[in-house]
Design an enzyme around this catalytic site. Structure first.
Site, PDB file in Angstrom:
ATOM      1  N   ARG A 102      -7.790  -8.501   3.343  1.00  0.00           N
ATOM      2  CA  ARG A 102      -8.703  -7.800   2.413  1.00  0.00           C
ATOM      3  C   ARG A 102     -10.084  -8.423   2.597  1.00  0.00           C
ATOM      4  O   ARG A 102     -10.263  -9.616   2.376  1.00  0.00           O
ATOM      5  CB  ARG A 102      -8.240  -7.964   0.972  1.00  0.00           C
ATOM      6  CG  ARG A 102      -9.320  -7.578  -0.023  1.00  0.00           C
ATOM      7  CD  ARG A 102      -8.804  -7.486  -1.440  1.00  0.00           C
ATOM      8  NE  ARG A 102      -7.981  -6.303  -1.603  1.00  0.00           N
ATOM      9  CZ  ARG A 102      -7.652  -5.785  -2.780  1.00  0.00           C
ATOM     10  NH1 ARG A 102      -8.063  -6.355  -3.897  1.00  0.00           N
ATOM     11  NH2 ARG A 102      -6.892  -4.711  -2.871  1.00  0.00           N
ATOM     12  N   HIS A 129      -8.921   2.016   1.853  1.00  0.00           N
ATOM     13  CA  HIS A 129      -7.807   1.314   1.195  1.00  0.00           C
ATOM     14  C   HIS A 129      -6.504   2.065   1.517  1.00  0.00           C
ATOM     15  O   HIS A 129      -5.908   2.686   0.637  1.00  0.00           O
ATOM     16  CB  HIS A 129      -8.066   1.252  -0.314  1.00  0.00           C
ATOM     17  CG  HIS A 129      -7.259   0.226  -1.039  1.00  0.00           C
ATOM     18  ND1 HIS A 129      -6.341  -0.608  -0.410  1.00  0.00           N
ATOM     19  CD2 HIS A 129      -7.223  -0.120  -2.366  1.00  0.00           C
ATOM     20  CE1 HIS A 129      -5.785  -1.400  -1.313  1.00  0.00           C
ATOM     21  NE2 HIS A 129      -6.303  -1.128  -2.496  1.00  0.00           N
ATOM     22  N   GLN A 132      -3.139   1.512  -0.613  1.00  0.00           N
ATOM     23  CA  GLN A 132      -3.178   2.129  -1.937  1.00  0.00           C
ATOM     24  C   GLN A 132      -2.851   3.622  -1.841  1.00  0.00           C
ATOM     25  O   GLN A 132      -2.070   4.158  -2.633  1.00  0.00           O
ATOM     26  CB  GLN A 132      -4.566   1.941  -2.566  1.00  0.00           C
ATOM     27  CG  GLN A 132      -4.728   2.604  -3.909  1.00  0.00           C
ATOM     28  CD  GLN A 132      -3.894   1.960  -5.009  1.00  0.00           C
ATOM     29  OE1 GLN A 132      -3.966   0.765  -5.214  1.00  0.00           O
ATOM     30  NE2 GLN A 132      -3.097   2.744  -5.709  1.00  0.00           N
ATOM     31  N   ASP A 219     -11.785   5.867  -9.939  1.00  0.00           N
ATOM     32  CA  ASP A 219     -11.847   4.441  -9.601  1.00  0.00           C
ATOM     33  C   ASP A 219     -13.135   3.887 -10.220  1.00  0.00           C
ATOM     34  O   ASP A 219     -13.998   4.662 -10.669  1.00  0.00           O
ATOM     35  CB  ASP A 219     -11.847   4.296  -8.066  1.00  0.00           C
ATOM     36  CG  ASP A 219     -11.842   2.850  -7.599  1.00  0.00           C
ATOM     37  OD1 ASP A 219     -11.490   1.952  -8.392  1.00  0.00           O
ATOM     38  OD2 ASP A 219     -12.195   2.607  -6.419  1.00  0.00           O
ATOM     39  N   CYS A 259      -6.219   3.615  -9.174  1.00  0.00           N
ATOM     40  CA  CYS A 259      -5.710   2.513  -8.342  1.00  0.00           C
ATOM     41  C   CYS A 259      -5.658   1.203  -9.103  1.00  0.00           C
ATOM     42  O   CYS A 259      -4.887   0.319  -8.743  1.00  0.00           O
ATOM     43  CB  CYS A 259      -6.565   2.371  -7.089  1.00  0.00           C
ATOM     44  SG  CYS A 259      -8.315   2.121  -7.442  1.00  0.00           S
ATOM     45  N   ARG A 287       3.088   0.477  -5.046  1.00  0.00           N
ATOM     46  CA  ARG A 287       2.450  -0.364  -4.028  1.00  0.00           C
ATOM     47  C   ARG A 287       3.508  -1.231  -3.340  1.00  0.00           C
ATOM     48  O   ARG A 287       3.492  -1.402  -2.123  1.00  0.00           O
ATOM     49  CB  ARG A 287       1.389  -1.287  -4.673  1.00  0.00           C
ATOM     50  CG  ARG A 287       0.170  -0.594  -5.227  1.00  0.00           C
ATOM     51  CD  ARG A 287      -0.682   0.020  -4.149  1.00  0.00           C
ATOM     52  NE  ARG A 287      -1.129  -0.944  -3.143  1.00  0.00           N
ATOM     53  CZ  ARG A 287      -2.179  -1.767  -3.247  1.00  0.00           C
ATOM     54  NH1 ARG A 287      -2.924  -1.733  -4.325  1.00  0.00           N
ATOM     55  NH2 ARG A 287      -2.501  -2.588  -2.258  1.00  0.00           N
TER      56      ARG A 287
HETATM   57  N1  NVA Z   1     -13.113   0.508  -5.162  1.00  0.00           N
HETATM   58  C1  NVA Z   1     -12.471  -0.674  -5.709  1.00  0.00           C
HETATM   59  C2  NVA Z   1     -10.999  -0.608  -5.470  1.00  0.00           C
HETATM   60  C3  NVA Z   1     -10.227  -1.786  -6.007  1.00  0.00           C
HETATM   61  C4  NVA Z   1      -8.751  -1.678  -5.731  1.00  0.00           C
HETATM   62  C5  NVA Z   1     -13.090  -1.908  -5.062  1.00  0.00           C
HETATM   63  O1  NVA Z   1     -13.315  -1.887  -3.840  1.00  0.00           O
HETATM   64  O2  NVA Z   1     -13.352  -2.870  -5.764  1.00  0.00           O
HETATM   65  N1   CP Z   2      -5.425  -1.409  -6.510  1.00  0.00           N
HETATM   66  C1   CP Z   2      -5.560  -2.624  -5.973  1.00  0.00           C
HETATM   67  O1   CP Z   2      -5.713  -2.799  -4.750  1.00  0.00           O
HETATM   68  O2   CP Z   2      -5.480  -3.665  -6.857  1.00  0.00           O
HETATM   69  P1   CP Z   2      -5.849  -5.184  -6.585  1.00  0.00           P
HETATM   70  O3   CP Z   2      -7.339  -5.257  -6.362  1.00  0.00           O
HETATM   71  O4   CP Z   2      -5.403  -5.906  -7.822  1.00  0.00           O
HETATM   72  O5   CP Z   2      -5.104  -5.653  -5.358  1.00  0.00           O
END
Ligand code: NVA
Ligand code: CP
Length: 301
Positions: A102, A129, A132, A219, A259, A287
């Site tokens: 990540r 993502h 997800q 989101d 998400c 997930r």
């Molecule tokens: N768009 C959000 C998704 C988190 C799962 C982010 O990138 O923070």
């Molecule tokens: N939806 C998601 O990826 O959650 P986290 O940021 O908690 O991993």
């Protein structure tokens, strides 16, 4: 060797195979049946951003499959001090059987795959993502029985989630509509691809996008890495919210997905969130099952 760098790399058939395996693994877990398909294998999990769901579901997923997982914060790795990804990739390939990462830049994920010799799984970048959205597709299929004839509407920032939802939705034959403020649209190349390969619209009008939707998705307005813009974004995104007015124009039986993490009264009202909590937390649970399927496909061969 299979990687999961972005959903564009998977065919609809491959996505269906992952979803079928995920359904099977979910059923088996609920019935106490274990499959140690990844016995003796180790997944490295590199995180340059926070995580609750991705971290815990990948770690538990590896244990469920008989393997083990290492949490590697980029703050503690030499990569955080500038060691090139080319070198990190080659070193970690000597110790591990796969990497979930990540991070910010999609290129870092692609570079790990290019320079390393083990499967790489994208656990979120600024661009997409995919893990997800595999869980989202699994949840939609559970609730709706399939994809064809369903309209998926995303309301909010045209971000990593939107990019992957567009690809996943169109590939599985859904109509996809996006509502976002001007200047915050999803990736232009993906929108072009979606228009050429399915039924896709992008507008700044929330109610127009939500009309007749079967699945509503939103989101956060400010993603990880955009904390400095959060206040400005609150002004810009006001109204880009799943609320009672949106539910009114959607299909009566519309489901709502998020998400997570969610910001109540920003992108979704607390009322709608709680009314659809079953769907949202089934989605979060999925997930685990969807990622176990991805792990088997990527590390199990
Ligand atoms: N768009 C959000 C998704 C988190 C799962 C982010 O990138 O923070
Ligand atoms: N939806 C998601 O990826 O959650 P986290 O940021 O908690 O991993």
């Amino acid at each position: 060797m299979m990687h999961l760098l972005k959903l564009q790399d998977l065919t609809a058939n491959q996505i269906n195979e992952i979803l079928n395996l995920a359904d099977q693994l979910k059923f088996e877990k609920k019935n106490g049946i274990q499959h140690h398909l990844l016995a003796g294998k180790t997944l490295g999990m590199i995180f340059s951003k926070s995580s609750t769901r991705t971290r815990v579901s990948f770690e538990v997923g590896m244990y469920d499959l008989g393997g083990s997982a290492l949490f590697l914060s980029s703050r503690d790795l030499q990569i955080g001090r500038g060691e090139p990804v080319q070198d990190t990739a080659r070193v970690l390939s000597r110790y591990l059987d796969g990497i979930m990462i990540r991070t910010f830049e999609q290129k870092e994920v692609e570079d790990l795959a290019t320079y390393g010799s083990i499967p790489i799984i994208n656990g979120l970048t600024d661009y997409c993502h995919p893990c997800q959205v595999l869980a989202d597709l699994m949840t939609i299929r559970e609730y709706k029985g399939g994809f064809a004839g369903n309209k998926l509407c995303y309301i909010g920032d045209g971000n990593n989630m939107t990019n992957s939802l567009i690809v996943g939705g169109i590939k599985m034959g859904m109509e996809v509509s996006v509502a976002c403020p001007k200047g915050y649209e999803p990736d232009a190349a993906l929108m072009q691809w979606a228009s050429e390969n399915g039924k896709f619209t992008c507008t700044d009008n929330v109610l127009e996008a939500a009309k007749g939707a079967d699945v509503l998705y939103t989101d956060v307005w400010a993603s990880m890495g955009q904390e400095a813009e959060a206040e400005e974004r609150k002004r810009i995104f006001k109204g880009y919210q799943i609320n009672a007015d949106v539910m009114q124009v959607a299909n009566k039986k519309a489901m709502v997905l998020h998400c997570l993490p969610a910001h109540r009264e920003e992108e979704i009202t607390a009322e709608v969130f709680e009314a659809h909590a079953n769907e949202i937390f089934d989605e979060a649970e999925n997930r685990l099952h969807a990622q176990k399927a991805v792990l088997v496909k990527c590390l199990g061969e």
